[in-house]
Motif scaffolding. Structure first.
Motif, PDB file in Angstrom:
ATOM      1  N   GLY A 116       0.839  -1.196   0.000  1.00  0.00           N
ATOM      2  CA  GLY A 116       0.000   0.000   0.000  1.00  0.00           C
ATOM      3  C   GLY A 116       0.873   1.244   0.000  1.00  0.00           C
ATOM      4  N   VAL A 117       0.568   2.176  -0.903  1.00  0.00           N
ATOM      5  CA  VAL A 117       1.359   3.408  -1.022  1.00  0.00           C
ATOM      6  C   VAL A 117       0.426   4.594  -0.796  1.00  0.00           C
ATOM      7  N   ASN A 118       0.791   5.486   0.113  1.00  0.00           N
ATOM      8  CA  ASN A 118       0.020   6.718   0.263  1.00  0.00           C
ATOM      9  C   ASN A 118       0.905   7.904  -0.095  1.00  0.00           C
ATOM     10  N   VAL A 172       2.930 -11.917  -3.637  1.00  0.00           N
ATOM     11  CA  VAL A 172       2.560 -10.494  -3.638  1.00  0.00           C
ATOM     12  C   VAL A 172       1.222 -10.362  -4.356  1.00  0.00           C
ATOM     13  N   PHE A 173       0.254  -9.754  -3.671  1.00  0.00           N
ATOM     14  CA  PHE A 173      -1.092  -9.654  -4.235  1.00  0.00           C
ATOM     15  C   PHE A 173      -1.234  -8.456  -5.174  1.00  0.00           C
ATOM     16  N   GLY A 174      -0.287  -7.528  -5.107  1.00  0.00           N
ATOM     17  CA  GLY A 174      -0.348  -6.356  -5.974  1.00  0.00           C
ATOM     18  C   GLY A 174       0.006  -5.101  -5.195  1.00  0.00           C
ATOM     19  N   VAL A 175      -0.151  -3.963  -5.861  1.00  0.00           N
ATOM     20  CA  VAL A 175       0.234  -2.677  -5.281  1.00  0.00           C
ATOM     21  C   VAL A 175      -0.957  -1.724  -5.368  1.00  0.00           C
ATOM     22  N   GLY A 176      -1.318  -1.110  -4.243  1.00  0.00           N
ATOM     23  CA  GLY A 176      -2.383  -0.102  -4.227  1.00  0.00           C
ATOM     24  C   GLY A 176      -1.774   1.265  -3.959  1.00  0.00           C
ATOM     25  N   LEU A 211       6.623  -3.434 -11.315  1.00  0.00           N
ATOM     26  CA  LEU A 211       6.214  -3.994 -10.027  1.00  0.00           C
ATOM     27  C   LEU A 211       5.306  -5.206 -10.209  1.00  0.00           C
ATOM     28  N   PRO A 212       5.310  -6.109  -9.216  1.00  0.00           N
ATOM     29  CA  PRO A 212       4.503  -7.325  -9.327  1.00  0.00           C
ATOM     30  C   PRO A 212       3.021  -7.068  -9.074  1.00  0.00           C
ATOM     31  N   GLY A 213       2.206  -7.851  -9.739  1.00  0.00           N
ATOM     32  CA  GLY A 213       0.767  -7.829  -9.480  1.00  0.00           C
ATOM     33  C   GLY A 213       0.101  -6.632 -10.105  1.00  0.00           C
ATOM     34  N   ALA A 412      -3.524   4.837   7.932  1.00  0.00           N
ATOM     35  CA  ALA A 412      -4.828   4.490   7.343  1.00  0.00           C
ATOM     36  C   ALA A 412      -4.807   4.516   5.819  1.00  0.00           C
ATOM     37  N   GLY A 413      -4.204   5.565   5.230  1.00  0.00           N
ATOM     38  CA  GLY A 413      -4.215   5.691   3.771  1.00  0.00           C
ATOM     39  C   GLY A 413      -3.457   4.556   3.097  1.00  0.00           C
ATOM     40  N   ALA A 414      -2.280   4.212   3.627  1.00  0.00           N
ATOM     41  CA  ALA A 414      -1.460   3.174   2.995  1.00  0.00           C
ATOM     42  C   ALA A 414      -2.027   1.776   3.259  1.00  0.00           C
ATOM     43  N   ILE A 415      -2.506   1.520   4.489  1.00  0.00           N
ATOM     44  CA  ILE A 415      -3.155   0.220   4.751  1.00  0.00           C
ATOM     45  C   ILE A 415      -4.373   0.093   3.840  1.00  0.00           C
ATOM     46  N   GLY A 416      -5.108   1.204   3.703  1.00  0.00           N
ATOM     47  CA  GLY A 416      -6.299   1.183   2.856  1.00  0.00           C
ATOM     48  C   GLY A 416      -5.962   0.936   1.396  1.00  0.00           C
ATOM     49  N   ALA A 417      -4.868   1.527   0.905  1.00  0.00           N
ATOM     50  CA  ALA A 417      -4.466   1.301  -0.493  1.00  0.00           C
ATOM     51  C   ALA A 417      -4.154  -0.182  -0.705  1.00  0.00           C
ATOM     52  N   ALA A 418      -3.483  -0.800   0.279  1.00  0.00           N
ATOM     53  CA  ALA A 418      -3.212  -2.241   0.193  1.00  0.00           C
ATOM     54  C   ALA A 418      -4.521  -3.028   0.255  1.00  0.00           C
ATOM     55  N   THR A 419      -5.473  -2.528   1.043  1.00  0.00           N
ATOM     56  CA  THR A 419      -6.754  -3.223   1.188  1.00  0.00           C
ATOM     57  C   THR A 419      -7.536  -3.232  -0.124  1.00  0.00           C
ATOM     58  N   LEU A 420      -7.376  -2.170  -0.940  1.00  0.00           N
ATOM     59  CA  LEU A 420      -8.033  -2.161  -2.255  1.00  0.00           C
ATOM     60  C   LEU A 420      -7.555  -3.348  -3.094  1.00  0.00           C
ATOM     61  N   VAL A 421      -6.255  -3.663  -2.973  1.00  0.00           N
ATOM     62  CA  VAL A 421      -5.691  -4.808  -3.700  1.00  0.00           C
ATOM     63  C   VAL A 421      -6.241  -6.110  -3.117  1.00  0.00           C
TER      64      VAL A 421
END
Ligand SMILES: [Zn+2]
Length: 440
Positions: A116-118, A172-176, A211-213, A412-421
């Motif tokens: 997750g990237v914010n 790796v599930f991907g990058v949000g 990047l993967p995913g 929150a923003g970065a965890i959330g970006a990962a959560t979108l993935v």
């Protein structure tokens, strides 16, 4: 222009990786092609994974009851998911009667990570997050004023590759990626980031080259809402409004458990809702937008205006320059009992309450979450907000709508970006990648 991120990342010291198709069996993830014999099994796998995500820990018989699958089907699928490392068995529970003791199953914290990237106005935060929403690794770096989007995204790529090479996750599930301003989620395109001056940046293409995913891109407040929905203050909530109050003000709307993005992907621009028709002029050209009356800069501006009028205040006693005040200064003075500062926060909270009451009456959410830098002022902002919301919805809504701070804080923003993935994975839309980290 397509930048070769992987080569640059290697020269920057990152360990290169290659992706390969998982040995043995089809990758988890499906394409709904007609006649695909494994489709039903794949769907059932995701039913089980999603039940464990929601409930945390369940026995095989609980899983059969919750998913509606037969116990033998659950047994076969669980066996496969255990072998693949998606699930773990926990210590068994005491038996309720005769027969075998039920063994609780849970998602494996080591099954893999989503990144997750914010990208905020001043810094980038990168987190590796597992299936349980737990942070496994983190990186951050400042964004220099005037930095070009391509240069910052190149640095993001290098940091992610280094982080993954160190962490060596199973998959790796991907990058949000979460960004401020309007984002075209479908195309992975940042339309405009006003506080960075970036326009029409193909974020998913630029990052996806190395990047993967899949790379999933969305507005940062929507990321925050998705993270809170799965791992924070809004677990189990189906209808939610999440408002971030910082340099700007944005909101995310969740309807029936899913993010609502609108026809053009710009739903939730609450910062530019009019709350005072005779209010100050906004950068957008309108007058009295919420952002001109309740954002961090607006709070600092209001305090400065009163100081210049000669209103006594701790801010003056502390020798602070009115033209260099921040909302954090005003919050500090308010907490120390400064009347001017408390008044400024009371007004900002009132304007937020007006805008949120309008949203609440339109959408009927069951909860409202407040995040962002200014929200760290806590009840200074939330109490007047709640009071105004209650006054303006009384008799129109069946009860008071709870207004709570977000739970995941600065992550929150970065965890959330990962959560979108992760949300894509649990829906069955994503094939996670297994990486071979090659030592050179
Ligand atoms: Zn505006």
């Amino acid at each position: 222009m397509c930048l070769n991120y992987s080569r640059r990342a290697r020269t920057a010291g990152a360990r290169p990786w290659t992706s390969r198709v998982r040995k043995g069996g089809e990758p988890l993830g499906w394409n709904p092609t007609p006649g695909n014999p494994s489709l039903l099994k794949e769907l059932n796998q995701f039913l089980i994974l999603d039940a464990l995500r929601r409930y945390g820990s369940l026995s095989r018989s609980d899983l059969a009851r919750i998913t509606g699958l037969t116990p033998p089907t659950v047994g076969v699928i669980v066996k496969g998911l255990l072998e693949e490392g998606y699930l773990v068995e926990q210590a068994s529970l005491p038996a309720s009667g005769v027969g075998r003791r039920p063994v609780p199953l849970a998602l494996n914290p080591r099954a893999g990570v989503a990144v997750g990237v914010n990208v905020s106005t001043t810094k980038v935060l990168i987190l590796a997050v597992n299936l349980l929403g737990q942070v496994q690794a983190r990186r951050s770096f400042p964004i220099p004023p005037g930095a070009a989007a391509e240069a910052v995204l190149e640095q993001v790529t290098g940091n992610i590759l280094e982080m993954l090479a160190e962490l060596r996750p199973r998959r790796v599930f991907g990058v949000g990626v979460g960004l401020h301003g309007p984002v075209d989620h479908q195309r992975g395109l940042l339309r405009f980031a006003p506080h960075l001056g970036w326009r029409n940046v193909p974020v998913a293409d630029l990052l996806g080259a190395a990047l993967p995913g899949p790379v999933v891109v969305d507005n940062g407040v929507r990321c925050m809402a998705q993270g809170e929905l799965w791992f924070g203050a809004a677990r189990g909530v189906e209808n939610l409004v999440c408002v971030a109050v910082g340099t700007g003000i944005g909101s995310a709307i969740v309807l029936d458990g899913r993010l609502y993005r609108g026809a053009e992907g710009v739903a939730g621009e609450i910062g530019h809702v009019t709350v005072d028709v005779e209010g100050p002029r906004c950068d957008c050209g309108n007058y009295g937008c919420l952002e001109t009356l309740a954002s961090g800069p607006a709070i600092a501006r209001q305090a400065a205006r009163r100081l210049k009028q000669g209103v006594p205040s701790l801010l003056a006693d502390w020798g602070l320059d009115p033209d260099r005040l921040t909302a954090a200064d005003v919050a500090r003075a308010a907490l120390a009992g400064d009347e001017l500062s408390r008044q400024v926060f009371a007004e900002a909270g009132m304007y937020l309450g007006i805008a949120i009451a309008n949203l609440a009456k339109t959408l009927n959410p069951s909860r409202i979450l407040i995040g962002g830098g200014v929200a760290q002022a806590g009840d200074l902002l939330l109490e007047p907000l709640r009071r105004t919301l209650a006054q303006r919805t009384e008799g129109l809504l069946p009860g008071e709508v709870p207004v709570e701070p977000i739970q995941l804080g600065g992550d929150a923003g970065a965890i959330g970006a990962a959560t979108l993935v992760l949300e894509r994975f649990f829906r069955g839309d994503t094939v996670p990648q297994i990486l071979d980290f090659i030592e050179r």
